[in-house]
Design a protein around this motif. Structure first.
Motif, PDB file in Angstrom:
ATOM      1  N   SER A 149      23.483  38.098  34.581  1.00  0.00           N
ATOM      2  CA  SER A 149      23.376  39.211  33.623  1.00  0.00           C
ATOM      3  C   SER A 149      22.134  39.131  32.739  1.00  0.00           C
ATOM      4  O   SER A 149      21.527  40.153  32.421  1.00  0.00           O
ATOM      5  CB  SER A 149      24.616  39.259  32.725  1.00  0.00           C
ATOM      6  N   GLN A 181      34.988  35.770  38.517  1.00  0.00           N
ATOM      7  CA  GLN A 181      34.252  35.329  37.331  1.00  0.00           C
ATOM      8  C   GLN A 181      32.907  36.046  37.214  1.00  0.00           C
ATOM      9  O   GLN A 181      32.508  36.491  36.141  1.00  0.00           O
ATOM     10  CB  GLN A 181      34.044  33.801  37.381  1.00  0.00           C
ATOM     11  N   ALA A 184      33.478  39.682  36.310  1.00  0.00           N
ATOM     12  CA  ALA A 184      33.932  39.749  34.906  1.00  0.00           C
ATOM     13  C   ALA A 184      32.744  39.590  33.957  1.00  0.00           C
ATOM     14  O   ALA A 184      32.633  40.299  32.953  1.00  0.00           O
ATOM     15  CB  ALA A 184      34.984  38.673  34.634  1.00  0.00           C
ATOM     16  N   ASN A 185      31.832  38.666  34.291  1.00  0.00           N
ATOM     17  CA  ASN A 185      30.635  38.462  33.459  1.00  0.00           C
ATOM     18  C   ASN A 185      29.785  39.739  33.393  1.00  0.00           C
ATOM     19  O   ASN A 185      29.284  40.113  32.335  1.00  0.00           O
ATOM     20  CB  ASN A 185      29.771  37.316  34.012  1.00  0.00           C
ATOM     21  N   ARG A 188      31.659  42.380  31.374  1.00  0.00           N
ATOM     22  CA  ARG A 188      31.654  41.990  29.950  1.00  0.00           C
ATOM     23  C   ARG A 188      30.278  42.245  29.327  1.00  0.00           C
ATOM     24  O   ARG A 188      30.160  42.727  28.207  1.00  0.00           O
ATOM     25  CB  ARG A 188      32.034  40.512  29.806  1.00  0.00           C
ATOM     26  N   TRP A 189      29.240  41.914  30.099  1.00  0.00           N
ATOM     27  CA  TRP A 189      27.863  42.164  29.632  1.00  0.00           C
ATOM     28  C   TRP A 189      27.684  43.659  29.334  1.00  0.00           C
ATOM     29  O   TRP A 189      27.188  44.031  28.275  1.00  0.00           O
ATOM     30  CB  TRP A 189      26.842  41.717  30.685  1.00  0.00           C
ATOM     31  N   ALA A 191      29.992  45.988  28.743  1.00  0.00           N
ATOM     32  CA  ALA A 191      30.847  46.448  27.641  1.00  0.00           C
ATOM     33  C   ALA A 191      30.305  46.002  26.287  1.00  0.00           C
ATOM     34  O   ALA A 191      30.452  46.711  25.289  1.00  0.00           O
ATOM     35  CB  ALA A 191      32.271  45.931  27.844  1.00  0.00           C
ATOM     36  N   SER A 192      29.663  44.837  26.242  1.00  0.00           N
ATOM     37  CA  SER A 192      29.168  44.323  24.957  1.00  0.00           C
ATOM     38  C   SER A 192      27.747  44.801  24.638  1.00  0.00           C
ATOM     39  O   SER A 192      27.291  44.699  23.511  1.00  0.00           O
ATOM     40  CB  SER A 192      29.204  42.783  24.947  1.00  0.00           C
ATOM     41  N   ARG A 241      41.444  44.324  34.862  1.00  0.00           N
ATOM     42  CA  ARG A 241      40.169  43.599  34.852  1.00  0.00           C
ATOM     43  C   ARG A 241      39.150  44.291  33.950  1.00  0.00           C
ATOM     44  O   ARG A 241      38.339  43.644  33.305  1.00  0.00           O
ATOM     45  CB  ARG A 241      39.622  43.434  36.283  1.00  0.00           C
ATOM     46  N   SER A 245      37.721  42.868  30.216  1.00  0.00           N
ATOM     47  CA  SER A 245      36.274  42.650  30.062  1.00  0.00           C
ATOM     48  C   SER A 245      35.702  43.368  28.838  1.00  0.00           C
ATOM     49  O   SER A 245      34.487  43.412  28.657  1.00  0.00           O
ATOM     50  CB  SER A 245      35.535  43.112  31.321  1.00  0.00           C
ATOM     51  N   GLY A 246      36.574  43.986  28.040  1.00  0.00           N
ATOM     52  CA  GLY A 246      36.098  44.582  26.791  1.00  0.00           C
ATOM     53  C   GLY A 246      35.980  46.093  26.791  1.00  0.00           C
ATOM     54  O   GLY A 246      35.495  46.682  25.821  1.00  0.00           O
ATOM     55  N   TRP A 247      36.422  46.749  27.870  1.00  0.00           N
ATOM     56  CA  TRP A 247      36.400  48.212  27.893  1.00  0.00           C
ATOM     57  C   TRP A 247      37.642  48.727  27.170  1.00  0.00           C
ATOM     58  O   TRP A 247      38.705  48.136  27.237  1.00  0.00           O
ATOM     59  CB  TRP A 247      36.331  48.714  29.336  1.00  0.00           C
TER      60      TRP A 247
END
Length: 301
Positions: A149, A181, A184-185, A188-189, A191-192, A241, A245-247
């Motif tokens: 990422s 994994q 997910a990374n 997450r990247w 979403a953040s 998932r 991941s932050g969504w």
């Protein structure tokens, strides 16, 4: 390309990336094989229209004041099709492995129907192009590995990614090739990184049953490993998932449901293209693919 040549949907640009499909044998020679092929073509049709519907809804909500990041874009032609419809976002990015990107850039440089629309939409400084990247004011292709990422973000920012713009990320049959994994990374990247964003993911679902196992075995025989298939066990696992991941909001529907939502007049048209009465395999196939989408929306779009 074969689906386009038969008339399932229109795409005047795919011919410049993919060689003409070999001619098929007549239906009566191999009905079982044709049944399977019809199922796959119709699944492609539902995928193209389903994903396109969500992309256009996002473009409409943002009035095209947004950016699209197509992850693992391959030989996708969406940039040219959106330009034809006057629906280009502020910037359209594609990411894939450097080897794939090099092939795509070679095709673009050598075929005026591909290069001309890029030049027409370009403004400002000279267009940058080398063997592994292309950067114009509205369209960029970036060679990168989605499993890293930080490298991905660096390359995208170098090509003008604006994290404050509403951003749509599209992944079609991409995350399933990464470990849980790794995907997910990536999720997450995304979403953040973007305050206002949406992600669309198209891939397998319901893979724990016998039909799913046969799909996996068929792919393994072709040295194709679905490293993330455990996340494709159900529509719930696909939604979870994304939420994990932050969504903020996530939904998932299988392709049979997507097919039922499509304009029925057009569905009748494509079913008449190659009529086959045995639809059981088609329905099974459609129940083993899904479209998931998730959003986070700080500005209440």
């Amino acid at each position: 390309r074969f689906a386009v040549s038969v008339g399932y949907w229109k795409d005047p640009y795919i011919q410049y990336f993919v060689r003409q499909a070999k001619e098929r044998k007549a239906p009566e020679i191999n009905r079982g094989k044709l049944e399977q092929e019809w199922g796959h073509l119709t699944c492609y049709y539902a995928r193209v229209h389903g994903v396109s519907y969500l992309i256009k809804a996002f473009l409409e909500k943002t009035q095209c004041n947004c950016q699209i990041v197509n992850l693992g874009a391959g030989m996708d032609t969406l940039f040219w099709r959106l330009k034809d419809e006057n629906l280009l976002p502020r910037k359209y990015f594609e990411v894939d492995f450097p080897m794939i990107v090099a092939r795509k850039i070679h095709n673009i440089k050598s075929k005026p129907p591909l290069s001309k629309p890029i030049m027409e939409s370009h403004s400002g400084d000279s267009l940058l192009i080398d063997s592994h990247s292309l950067d114009s004011s509205r369209y960029s292709i970036v060679g990168a590995d989605l499993r890293c990422s930080s490298d991905l973000e660096e390359k995208l920012k170098k090509h003008g990614l604006d994290v404050h713009l509403p951003t749509l990320l599209v992944a079609e049959c991409v995350l399933v090739y990464m470990t849980p994994q790794q995907s997910a990374n990536l999720l997450r990247w995304a979403a953040s990184t973007f305050p206002v964003a949406m992600v669309i993911n198209y891939e397998q679902v319901n893979m724990g049953d016998r039909f799913g196992q046969i799909m996996i075995e068929n792919l393994q025989r072709r040295q194709c490993n679905l490293a993330g298939v455990e996340l494709c066990s159900s529509l719930d696992s696909q939604r979870e998932r994304l939420l994990a991941s932050g969504w903020e909001d996530a939904r998932a529907i299988d392709m049979m449901k997507v097919y039922s939502f499509l304009p029925q007049a057009d569905v009748k048209r494509i079913e008449a293209l190659e009529f086959l009465d045995e639809k059981e395999l088609f329905e099974q196939l459609m129940q083993h693919y899904c479209i998931c989408w998730a959003s986070k929306d700080s500005s209440n779009l």
